[in-house]
Design a protein around this motif. Structure first.
Motif, PDB file in Angstrom:
ATOM      1  N   THR A 194       0.823  -1.206   0.000  1.00  0.00           N
ATOM      2  CA  THR A 194       0.000   0.000   0.000  1.00  0.00           C
ATOM      3  C   THR A 194       0.856   1.255   0.000  1.00  0.00           C
ATOM      4  OG1 THR A 194      -1.816  -1.138   1.123  1.00  0.00           O
ATOM      5  CG2 THR A 194      -1.794   1.261   1.266  1.00  0.00           C
ATOM      6  N   VAL A 195       1.872   1.301   0.868  1.00  0.00           N
ATOM      7  CA  VAL A 195       2.697   2.507   0.945  1.00  0.00           C
ATOM      8  C   VAL A 195       3.501   2.703  -0.338  1.00  0.00           C
ATOM      9  CG1 VAL A 195       4.737   1.552   2.135  1.00  0.00           C
ATOM     10  CG2 VAL A 195       4.109   3.940   2.474  1.00  0.00           C
ATOM     11  N   VAL A 196       3.991   1.632  -0.925  1.00  0.00           N
ATOM     12  CA  VAL A 196       4.718   1.749  -2.197  1.00  0.00           C
ATOM     13  C   VAL A 196       3.773   2.276  -3.277  1.00  0.00           C
ATOM     14  CG1 VAL A 196       5.748   0.381  -4.067  1.00  0.00           C
ATOM     15  CG2 VAL A 196       6.529   0.074  -1.710  1.00  0.00           C
ATOM     16  N   ASP A 197       2.588   1.705  -3.366  1.00  0.00           N
ATOM     17  CA  ASP A 197       1.627   2.164  -4.369  1.00  0.00           C
ATOM     18  C   ASP A 197       1.220   3.621  -4.115  1.00  0.00           C
ATOM     19  OD1 ASP A 197       1.765  -0.301  -5.582  1.00  0.00           O
ATOM     20  OD2 ASP A 197      -0.198  -0.989  -4.856  1.00  0.00           O
ATOM     21  N   LEU A 198       1.070   3.988  -2.848  1.00  0.00           N
ATOM     22  CA  LEU A 198       0.715   5.368  -2.520  1.00  0.00           C
ATOM     23  C   LEU A 198       1.822   6.328  -2.946  1.00  0.00           C
ATOM     24  CD1 LEU A 198      -1.177   7.416  -1.207  1.00  0.00           C
ATOM     25  CD2 LEU A 198      -0.010   6.949   0.970  1.00  0.00           C
ATOM     26  N   VAL A 199       3.058   6.029  -2.580  1.00  0.00           N
ATOM     27  CA  VAL A 199       4.181   6.892  -2.963  1.00  0.00           C
ATOM     28  C   VAL A 199       4.261   7.008  -4.485  1.00  0.00           C
ATOM     29  CG1 VAL A 199       6.708   7.065  -2.968  1.00  0.00           C
ATOM     30  CG2 VAL A 199       5.502   6.526  -0.843  1.00  0.00           C
ATOM     31  N   ASN A 200       3.984   5.922  -5.168  1.00  0.00           N
ATOM     32  CA  ASN A 200       4.091   5.924  -6.629  1.00  0.00           C
ATOM     33  C   ASN A 200       2.932   6.622  -7.333  1.00  0.00           C
ATOM     34  OD1 ASN A 200       6.609   4.739  -6.621  1.00  0.00           O
ATOM     35  ND2 ASN A 200       5.776   2.667  -6.696  1.00  0.00           N
ATOM     36  N   THR A 201       1.928   7.089  -6.579  1.00  0.00           N
ATOM     37  CA  THR A 201       0.866   7.891  -7.198  1.00  0.00           C
ATOM     38  C   THR A 201       1.295   9.339  -7.379  1.00  0.00           C
ATOM     39  OG1 THR A 201      -0.234   8.510  -5.115  1.00  0.00           O
ATOM     40  CG2 THR A 201      -1.007   6.477  -6.220  1.00  0.00           C
ATOM     41  N   ALA A 202       2.382   9.736  -6.729  1.00  0.00           N
ATOM     42  CA  ALA A 202       2.849  11.127  -6.850  1.00  0.00           C
ATOM     43  C   ALA A 202       3.453  11.355  -8.232  1.00  0.00           C
ATOM     44  CB  ALA A 202       3.888  11.427  -5.776  1.00  0.00           C
ATOM     45  N   PRO A 203       3.153  12.496  -8.842  1.00  0.00           N
ATOM     46  CA  PRO A 203       3.773  12.798 -10.135  1.00  0.00           C
ATOM     47  C   PRO A 203       5.290  12.932  -9.966  1.00  0.00           C
ATOM     48  CG  PRO A 203       2.136  14.476  -9.525  1.00  0.00           C
ATOM     49  CD  PRO A 203       2.275  13.539  -8.383  1.00  0.00           C
ATOM     50  N   GLU A 204       6.045  12.352 -10.908  1.00  0.00           N
ATOM     51  CA  GLU A 204       7.502  12.409 -10.813  1.00  0.00           C
ATOM     52  C   GLU A 204       8.045  13.771 -11.215  1.00  0.00           C
ATOM     53  OE1 GLU A 204       9.646   9.102 -12.443  1.00  0.00           O
ATOM     54  OE2 GLU A 204       8.043   7.722 -11.890  1.00  0.00           O
ATOM     55  N   ASP A 205       7.290  14.508 -12.017  1.00  0.00           N
ATOM     56  CA  ASP A 205       7.684  15.862 -12.415  1.00  0.00           C
ATOM     57  C   ASP A 205       6.417  16.632 -12.767  1.00  0.00           C
ATOM     58  OD1 ASP A 205       6.952  15.246 -15.146  1.00  0.00           O
ATOM     59  OD2 ASP A 205       8.911  14.324 -15.411  1.00  0.00           O
ATOM     60  N   ASP A 206       6.594  17.879 -13.176  1.00  0.00           N
ATOM     61  CA  ASP A 206       5.434  18.740 -13.466  1.00  0.00           C
ATOM     62  C   ASP A 206       4.606  18.265 -14.649  1.00  0.00           C
ATOM     63  OD1 ASP A 206       6.089  20.351 -11.335  1.00  0.00           O
ATOM     64  OD2 ASP A 206       7.283  21.731 -12.546  1.00  0.00           O
ATOM     65  N   ALA A 207       5.225  17.478 -15.555  1.00  0.00           N
ATOM     66  CA  ALA A 207       4.510  17.001 -16.739  1.00  0.00           C
ATOM     67  C   ALA A 207       3.754  15.700 -16.477  1.00  0.00           C
ATOM     68  CB  ALA A 207       5.494  16.802 -17.889  1.00  0.00           C
ATOM     69  N   ALA A 208       4.100  15.005 -15.420  1.00  0.00           N
ATOM     70  CA  ALA A 208       3.475  13.709 -15.120  1.00  0.00           C
ATOM     71  C   ALA A 208       2.093  13.911 -14.497  1.00  0.00           C
ATOM     72  CB  ALA A 208       4.367  12.904 -14.183  1.00  0.00           C
ATOM     73  N   PRO A 209       1.199  12.970 -14.749  1.00  0.00           N
ATOM     74  CA  PRO A 209      -0.154  13.094 -14.182  1.00  0.00           C
ATOM     75  C   PRO A 209      -0.183  12.743 -12.696  1.00  0.00           C
ATOM     76  CG  PRO A 209       0.033  11.066 -15.437  1.00  0.00           C
ATOM     77  CD  PRO A 209       1.329  11.807 -15.621  1.00  0.00           C
ATOM     78  N   GLU A 210      -1.094  13.342 -11.993  1.00  0.00           N
ATOM     79  CA  GLU A 210      -1.338  13.060 -10.583  1.00  0.00           C
ATOM     80  C   GLU A 210      -2.028  11.708 -10.486  1.00  0.00           C
ATOM     81  OE1 GLU A 210      -1.767  12.582  -6.918  1.00  0.00           O
ATOM     82  OE2 GLU A 210      -0.999  14.608  -7.283  1.00  0.00           O
ATOM     83  N   GLY A 211      -1.499  10.806  -9.672  1.00  0.00           N
ATOM     84  CA  GLY A 211      -2.072   9.471  -9.524  1.00  0.00           C
ATOM     85  C   GLY A 211      -3.321   9.441  -8.657  1.00  0.00           C
ATOM     86  N   LEU A 212      -3.503  10.465  -7.857  1.00  0.00           N
ATOM     87  CA  LEU A 212      -4.724  10.611  -7.046  1.00  0.00           C
ATOM     88  C   LEU A 212      -5.346  11.965  -7.383  1.00  0.00           C
ATOM     89  CD1 LEU A 212      -3.573   9.308  -3.525  1.00  0.00           C
ATOM     90  CD2 LEU A 212      -5.074   8.150  -5.153  1.00  0.00           C
ATOM     91  N   PRO A 213      -5.946  12.075  -8.580  1.00  0.00           N
ATOM     92  CA  PRO A 213      -6.443  13.376  -9.028  1.00  0.00           C
ATOM     93  C   PRO A 213      -7.716  13.852  -8.332  1.00  0.00           C
ATOM     94  CG  PRO A 213      -6.988  11.706 -10.638  1.00  0.00           C
ATOM     95  CD  PRO A 213      -6.120  11.044  -9.603  1.00  0.00           C
ATOM     96  N   ASP A 214      -8.486  12.913  -7.774  1.00  0.00           N
ATOM     97  CA  ASP A 214      -9.761  13.309  -7.181  1.00  0.00           C
ATOM     98  C   ASP A 214     -10.198  12.280  -6.144  1.00  0.00           C
ATOM     99  OD1 ASP A 214     -10.718  11.115  -8.707  1.00  0.00           O
ATOM    100  OD2 ASP A 214     -11.256  12.435 -10.372  1.00  0.00           O
ATOM    101  N   VAL A 215     -11.305  12.573  -5.491  1.00  0.00           N
ATOM    102  CA  VAL A 215     -11.822  11.700  -4.434  1.00  0.00           C
ATOM    103  C   VAL A 215     -12.170  10.320  -4.986  1.00  0.00           C
ATOM    104  CG1 VAL A 215     -13.669  11.396  -2.720  1.00  0.00           C
ATOM    105  CG2 VAL A 215     -12.631  13.650  -3.040  1.00  0.00           C
ATOM    106  N   ALA A 216     -12.671  10.255  -6.207  1.00  0.00           N
ATOM    107  CA  ALA A 216     -13.002   8.951  -6.808  1.00  0.00           C
ATOM    108  C   ALA A 216     -11.754   8.084  -6.937  1.00  0.00           C
ATOM    109  CB  ALA A 216     -13.657   9.145  -8.176  1.00  0.00           C
ATOM    110  N   ALA A 217     -10.628   8.678  -7.295  1.00  0.00           N
ATOM    111  CA  ALA A 217      -9.369   7.925  -7.390  1.00  0.00           C
ATOM    112  C   ALA A 217      -8.929   7.446  -6.009  1.00  0.00           C
ATOM    113  CB  ALA A 217      -8.283   8.781  -8.033  1.00  0.00           C
ATOM    114  N   LEU A 218      -9.125   8.276  -4.997  1.00  0.00           N
ATOM    115  CA  LEU A 218      -8.798   7.864  -3.625  1.00  0.00           C
ATOM    116  C   LEU A 218      -9.713   6.716  -3.190  1.00  0.00           C
ATOM    117  CD1 LEU A 218      -7.221   8.175  -0.994  1.00  0.00           C
ATOM    118  CD2 LEU A 218      -8.837   9.998  -0.341  1.00  0.00           C
ATOM    119  N   GLU A 219     -10.985   6.799  -3.541  1.00  0.00           N
ATOM    120  CA  GLU A 219     -11.914   5.702  -3.222  1.00  0.00           C
ATOM    121  C   GLU A 219     -11.466   4.406  -3.892  1.00  0.00           C
ATOM    122  OE1 GLU A 219     -15.537   7.512  -4.590  1.00  0.00           O
ATOM    123  OE2 GLU A 219     -15.973   8.400  -2.626  1.00  0.00           O
ATOM    124  N   ASP A 220     -11.039   4.490  -5.143  1.00  0.00           N
ATOM    125  CA  ASP A 220     -10.524   3.309  -5.846  1.00  0.00           C
ATOM    126  C   ASP A 220      -9.279   2.764  -5.145  1.00  0.00           C
ATOM    127  OD1 ASP A 220     -12.518   3.422  -7.759  1.00  0.00           O
ATOM    128  OD2 ASP A 220     -11.253   4.422  -9.262  1.00  0.00           O
TER     129      ASP A 220
END
Length: 186
Positions: A13-39
């Protein structure tokens, strides 16, 4: 090092959570909204989580950054201080429980805790076990030049270098092979 089922789930879980962070300004947010957090919560079978809100999303993103700092910690003392702060702020209340078909195990979060506190407590304790066991160096980032994904090296000899040997590792090995062939061909 013995890793229990719960610790392994928290590590994943923690690895997957850390990996949701964008690696740079061009990368997409892995947790863009509440629905993504629910998933995320559903996919990681995080128990005891109620209705999620924008506040929860913001809090989870904040602890995600704090967990990323643990993976970047230069030594065990630094990692321990970061983990201690995370777990203390979560207001942990360890409890022995058996639920959802799982045998007895320990939950570190307080009943009714927010999802951020739940993650900080359970995942923080999973990382703490590695520091206590002298295995903090197993908390790594991928060594591929174009990838910095987090992972936990559970290999026997602590030799894993890439987040996924089938993608990052294989890609680099093929590139090195091609470079050697090109050089040999002159």
């Amino acid at each position: 090092m013995l890793i229990t089922h719960d610790t392994r789930c928290a590590l994943d879980t923690v690895v997957d959570l850390v990996n949701t962070a964008p690696e740079d300004d061009a990368a997409p947010e892995g947790l863009p909204d509440v629905a993504a957090l629910e998933d995320f919560v559903r996919n990681h079978e995080i128990s005891g989580v109620g209705v999620l809100s924008e506040f929860d999303l913001s809090a989870v993103r904040k602890i995600r950054g704090r967990f990323a700092s643990v993976f970047a910690a230069p030594d065990a003392r630094t990692a321990a201080a970061l983990i201690n702060d995370l777990v203390a702020a979560a207001g942990t209340t360890p409890q022995i429980t058996d639920h959802d078909g799982y045998d007895w195990h320990v939950h570190y979060f307080a009943p009714g805790a927010s999802v951020a506190d739940h993650l900080a407590a359970d995942c923080g304790m999973a990382l703490a076990f590695f520091v206590v066991a002298g295995e903090q160096e197993r908390l790594r980032r991928c060594e591929a030049p174009d990838c910095r994904r987090a992972f936990v090296d559970l290999s026997r000899n602590r030799s894993r270098r890439y987040c996924d040997s089938r993608t990052c590792g294989n890609r680099l090995h093929v590139a090195a092979y091609r470079a050697r062939r090109k050089e040999a061909a002159g």
